[in-house]
Design a protein around this motif. Structure first.
Motif, PDB file in Angstrom:
ATOM      1  N   VAL A  68       0.833  -1.200   0.000  1.00 16.40           N
ATOM      2  CA  VAL A  68       0.000   0.000   0.000  1.00 16.40           C
ATOM      3  C   VAL A  68       0.870   1.253   0.000  1.00 16.40           C
ATOM      4  N   ILE A  69       1.884   1.270   0.859  1.00 18.60           N
ATOM      5  CA  ILE A  69       2.763   2.442   0.975  1.00 18.60           C
ATOM      6  C   ILE A  69       3.505   2.681  -0.331  1.00 18.60           C
ATOM      7  N   GLU A  70       3.989   1.632  -0.957  1.00 15.97           N
ATOM      8  CA  GLU A  70       4.672   1.806  -2.235  1.00 15.97           C
ATOM      9  C   GLU A  70       3.740   2.383  -3.290  1.00 15.97           C
ATOM     10  N   SER A  71       2.495   1.894  -3.320  1.00 15.96           N
ATOM     11  CA  SER A  71       1.535   2.409  -4.292  1.00 15.96           C
ATOM     12  C   SER A  71       1.184   3.862  -4.003  1.00 15.96           C
ATOM     13  N   ALA A  72       0.974   4.186  -2.727  1.00 22.48           N
ATOM     14  CA  ALA A  72       0.577   5.541  -2.358  1.00 22.48           C
ATOM     15  C   ALA A  72       1.705   6.549  -2.538  1.00 22.48           C
ATOM     16  N   SER A  73       2.920   6.107  -2.348  1.00 24.92           N
ATOM     17  CA  SER A  73       4.066   7.012  -2.456  1.00 24.92           C
ATOM     18  C   SER A  73       4.656   7.056  -3.860  1.00 24.92           C
ATOM     19  N   GLY A  74       4.373   6.029  -4.666  1.00 29.72           N
ATOM     20  CA  GLY A  74       4.984   5.941  -5.972  1.00 29.72           C
ATOM     21  C   GLY A  74       6.469   5.636  -5.921  1.00 29.72           C
ATOM     22  N   ARG A  75       6.925   5.083  -4.786  1.00 25.35           N
ATOM     23  CA  ARG A  75       8.355   4.810  -4.592  1.00 25.35           C
ATOM     24  C   ARG A  75       8.536   3.417  -4.001  1.00 25.35           C
ATOM     25  N   ALA A  76       9.664   2.817  -4.335  1.00 24.58           N
ATOM     26  CA  ALA A  76      10.021   1.558  -3.694  1.00 24.58           C
ATOM     27  C   ALA A  76      10.378   1.813  -2.240  1.00 24.58           C
ATOM     28  N   LEU A  77      10.038   0.873  -1.380  1.00 26.52           N
ATOM     29  CA  LEU A  77      10.293   1.051   0.044  1.00 26.52           C
ATOM     30  C   LEU A  77      11.775   1.273   0.339  1.00 26.52           C
ATOM     31  N   ARG A  78      12.639   0.641  -0.428  1.00 25.57           N
ATOM     32  CA  ARG A  78      14.075   0.743  -0.161  1.00 25.57           C
ATOM     33  C   ARG A  78      14.606   2.156  -0.386  1.00 25.57           C
ATOM     34  N   THR A  79      13.835   3.020  -1.073  1.00 23.03           N
ATOM     35  CA  THR A  79      14.275   4.396  -1.296  1.00 23.03           C
ATOM     36  C   THR A  79      13.889   5.320  -0.148  1.00 23.03           C
ATOM     37  N   LEU A  80      13.148   4.799   0.813  1.00 23.30           N
ATOM     38  CA  LEU A  80      12.705   5.594   1.962  1.00 23.30           C
ATOM     39  C   LEU A  80      13.554   5.259   3.183  1.00 23.30           C
ATOM     40  N   GLN A  81      13.740   6.239   4.035  1.00 25.14           N
ATOM     41  CA  GLN A  81      14.466   6.029   5.284  1.00 25.14           C
ATOM     42  C   GLN A  81      13.736   4.976   6.120  1.00 25.14           C
ATOM     43  N   PRO A  82      14.424   3.957   6.651  1.00 23.56           N
ATOM     44  CA  PRO A  82      13.728   2.891   7.388  1.00 23.56           C
ATOM     45  C   PRO A  82      12.837   3.393   8.521  1.00 23.56           C
ATOM     46  N   ALA A  83      13.280   4.406   9.253  1.00 25.11           N
ATOM     47  CA  ALA A  83      12.445   4.924  10.343  1.00 25.11           C
ATOM     48  C   ALA A  83      11.171   5.552   9.803  1.00 25.11           C
ATOM     49  N   VAL A  84      11.257   6.193   8.644  1.00 21.41           N
ATOM     50  CA  VAL A  84      10.071   6.776   8.021  1.00 21.41           C
ATOM     51  C   VAL A  84       9.107   5.674   7.597  1.00 21.41           C
ATOM     52  N   VAL A  85       9.651   4.591   7.057  1.00 20.73           N
ATOM     53  CA  VAL A  85       8.803   3.458   6.670  1.00 20.73           C
ATOM     54  C   VAL A  85       8.023   2.951   7.874  1.00 20.73           C
ATOM     55  N   ASP A  86       8.667   2.862   9.031  1.00 20.11           N
ATOM     56  CA  ASP A  86       7.955   2.371  10.217  1.00 20.11           C
ATOM     57  C   ASP A  86       6.870   3.334  10.668  1.00 20.11           C
ATOM     58  N   VAL A  87       7.108   4.651  10.573  1.00 18.92           N
ATOM     59  CA  VAL A  87       6.050   5.619  10.866  1.00 18.92           C
ATOM     60  C   VAL A  87       4.878   5.411   9.914  1.00 18.92           C
ATOM     61  N   LEU A  88       5.174   5.226   8.639  1.00 26.14           N
ATOM     62  CA  LEU A  88       4.114   5.026   7.650  1.00 26.14           C
ATOM     63  C   LEU A  88       3.371   3.718   7.889  1.00 26.14           C
ATOM     64  N   ARG A  89       4.066   2.681   8.289  1.00 28.05           N
ATOM     65  CA  ARG A  89       3.393   1.415   8.587  1.00 28.05           C
ATOM     66  C   ARG A  89       2.412   1.585   9.740  1.00 28.05           C
ATOM     67  N   LEU A  90       2.847   2.251  10.799  1.00 30.77           N
ATOM     68  CA  LEU A  90       1.959   2.471  11.950  1.00 30.77           C
ATOM     69  C   LEU A  90       0.767   3.335  11.553  1.00 30.77           C
ATOM     70  N   GLY A  91       0.997   4.368  10.760  1.00 28.01           N
ATOM     71  CA  GLY A  91      -0.106   5.198  10.302  1.00 28.01           C
ATOM     72  C   GLY A  91      -1.057   4.444   9.408  1.00 28.01           C
ATOM     73  N   THR A  92      -0.527   3.599   8.534  1.00 28.62           N
ATOM     74  CA  THR A  92      -1.372   2.813   7.643  1.00 28.62           C
ATOM     75  C   THR A  92      -2.254   1.847   8.428  1.00 28.62           C
ATOM     76  N   HIS A  93      -1.707   1.248   9.489  1.00 32.21           N
ATOM     77  CA  HIS A  93      -2.550   0.345  10.275  1.00 32.21           C
ATOM     78  C   HIS A  93      -3.669   1.118  10.972  1.00 32.21           C
ATOM     79  N   GLN A  94      -3.381   2.300  11.451  1.00 37.25           N
ATOM     80  CA  GLN A  94      -4.444   3.099  12.075  1.00 37.25           C
ATOM     81  C   GLN A  94      -5.540   3.434  11.067  1.00 37.25           C
ATOM     82  N   LEU A  95      -5.146   3.701   9.822  1.00 38.75           N
ATOM     83  CA  LEU A  95      -6.116   4.067   8.791  1.00 38.75           C
ATOM     84  C   LEU A  95      -6.905   2.873   8.268  1.00 38.75           C
ATOM     85  N   LEU A  96      -6.235   1.730   8.111  1.00 39.90           N
ATOM     86  CA  LEU A  96      -6.853   0.588   7.438  1.00 39.90           C
ATOM     87  C   LEU A  96      -7.246  -0.551   8.362  1.00 39.90           C
TER      88      LEU A  96
END
Length: 448
Positions: A68-96
């Protein structure tokens, strides 16, 4: 917006704790349940419950959320800072996956990113989560599963990697596959167990286990139970109790018992009490010194007579004479896929490439366990995994033994037989997916 006009960032203790736990899981390989227990002590009841669901749910659905995050961001996860990915994962679970309003999930995630990572990433977090919030989970599921076959859609919908779904489909009837995967996503009630001869099950409170005479399910902190604090009881899934009980029930000659891979010591503690009742003692062997300390702690309440012994030894290079033990437990290292409801992150941490090394070790440990048994002695081969390469395939290659009817030693447990083997399942039995084979070393009595 200038720094002077920026809305003050608000720290949220529950979300901050969840973020730090998730970072420990994804960056350091920590177990989510253990890390949560270590970090959430300062949280109040509601905050602790929120942090627990946030971490467990995020770990459980991480594979789908990453897509979901890759689709929403238009970027591969590996191009994002790992800590940012974890923030996005937590936010995505709250939303979905939680009933958190979108504005609250996004705003608190932006604040979390600012406080834990830095202001520079807040715009990205805000933009991605707003895109995530444009669909609910069924909507994202429909988009992401487009073009997938039936197993691929089921894997995505049930929050499992495809390779696990394929493995389960090899050992379960098709009609049960979806239920089995769904059961992996339901957190179990804590299960306590008495040390035989040291405590009575009534001391545990809660609801008695269905089949084990030693355990009970009980909500709350196990440390609130006096018998647990005193070492006369512990925490153990009912399935783990049952495989140990089956070994103790099998007809065997007299003599000491051996637990080859004892850490952390739950099965050792149950077997030690059963061995004492049979007039003998248990030797608990563990390769890793720190895990051997956990075994000793689990056995600490047992004194004379027949006090159990803990040793540090390699089960593939035995520290004991061959043919010494009447009963041998080989609860071997495995993928742990039978305990995904307890450790949801393991489904994303493991991969098919792990299997060859583990299976080779399992075969060596079983061979040495067979050698450790006296003629006529019984060996229990146990895994907390239903994967066929770790279970039936390993047992099929064992030499110098007769395969006993393991299910006949647990007659009270329904639908557990897989031929002469036992396979427990969360959706059938409410236990971890424990596998058991009972083997008799040649030279002794036939199975009855």
């Amino acid at each position: 917006m200038s720094g002077s006009r920026r809305r003050p960032r608000r720290a949220d203790p529950a979300r901050s704790t969840a973020f730090r736990v998730l970072r420990a899981v994804t960056a350091d390989g920590a177990y989510a349940n253990l890390e949560l227990a270590r970090r959430r002590g300062d949280l109040g009841g509601q905050d602790a419950a929120f942090a627990t669901e946030l971490v467990a749910g995020t770990c459980r659905a991480m594979g789908g959320y990453d897509r979901v995050i890759e689709s929403a961001s238009g970027r591969a996860l590996r191009t994002l800072q790992p800590a940012v990915v974890d923030v996005l994962r937590l936010g995505t679970h709250q939303l979905l996956g939680m009933r958190v309003p979108a504005h609250a999930a996004i705003a608190t995630s932006v604040d979390l990113a600012a406080l834990e990572v830095g202001e520079r990433v807040t715009g990205l977090v805000n933009a991605v989560l707003r895109r995530v919030a444009e669909r609910d989970w069924p909507g994202w599921l429909a988009e992401l599963s487009s073009g997938e076959d039936e197993l691929g859609r089921l894997a995505l919908a049930s929050h499992h990697p495809r390779w696990i779904v394929e493995a389960w489909s090899r050992v379960l009837p098709t009609a049960e596959l979806e239920d089995a995967l769904a059961a992996d996503n339901v957190a179990p009630v804590p299960n306590l167990v008495v040390r035989p001869g040291l405590a009575d099950r009534a001391e545990l409170g809660g609801t008695p286990d269905r089949w084990s005479p030693f355990g009970a399910q009980r909500d709350g902190d196990p440390a609130d139970v006096a018998a647990v604090v005193e070492g006369r009881a512990g925490v153990q899934d009912e399935g783990s109790q049952l495989v140990a009980l089956a070994l103790a029930r099998a007809e065997a000659p007299g003599g000491p018992w051996l637990d080859v891979c004892a850490g952390p010591g739950g099965k050792s503690a149950l077997l030690a009490g059963l061995a004492r009742e049979a007039g003998t003692r248990l030797v608990a062997s563990e390769l890793q010194p720190h895990r051997a300390q956990l075994v000793a702690a689990n056995l600490r309440a047992y004194g004379p007579p027949n006090q159990p012994v803990t040793i540090v030894a390699d089960g593939t290079r035995p520290a004991w004479r061959a043919g010494t033990f009447a009963r041998v437990l080989a609860d071997v290292p495995c993928t742990g896929l039978g305990a995904l409801r307890r450790r949801p992150e393991s489904r994303w941490r493991r991969s098919p490439s792990d299997l060859p090394g583990l299976v080779g070790l399992q075969r060596r440990l079983l061979a040495r366990a067979i050698e450790a048994a006296a003629p006529g002695g019984v060996i229990a081969y146990v895994t907390c995994s239903p994967h066929p390469e770790e279970t039936a395939a390993v047992v099929a290659d064992a030499c110098g033994v007769t395969l006993l009817d393991a299910a006949a030693h647990l007659p009270e447990v329904p639908d557990a037989a897989a031929g002469n083997l036992v396979q427990l399942w969360p959706h059938r039995h409410g236990t971890d997916a424990m596998f058991l084979a009972l083997l008799r070393r040649g030279g002794g009595p036939a199975d009855r």
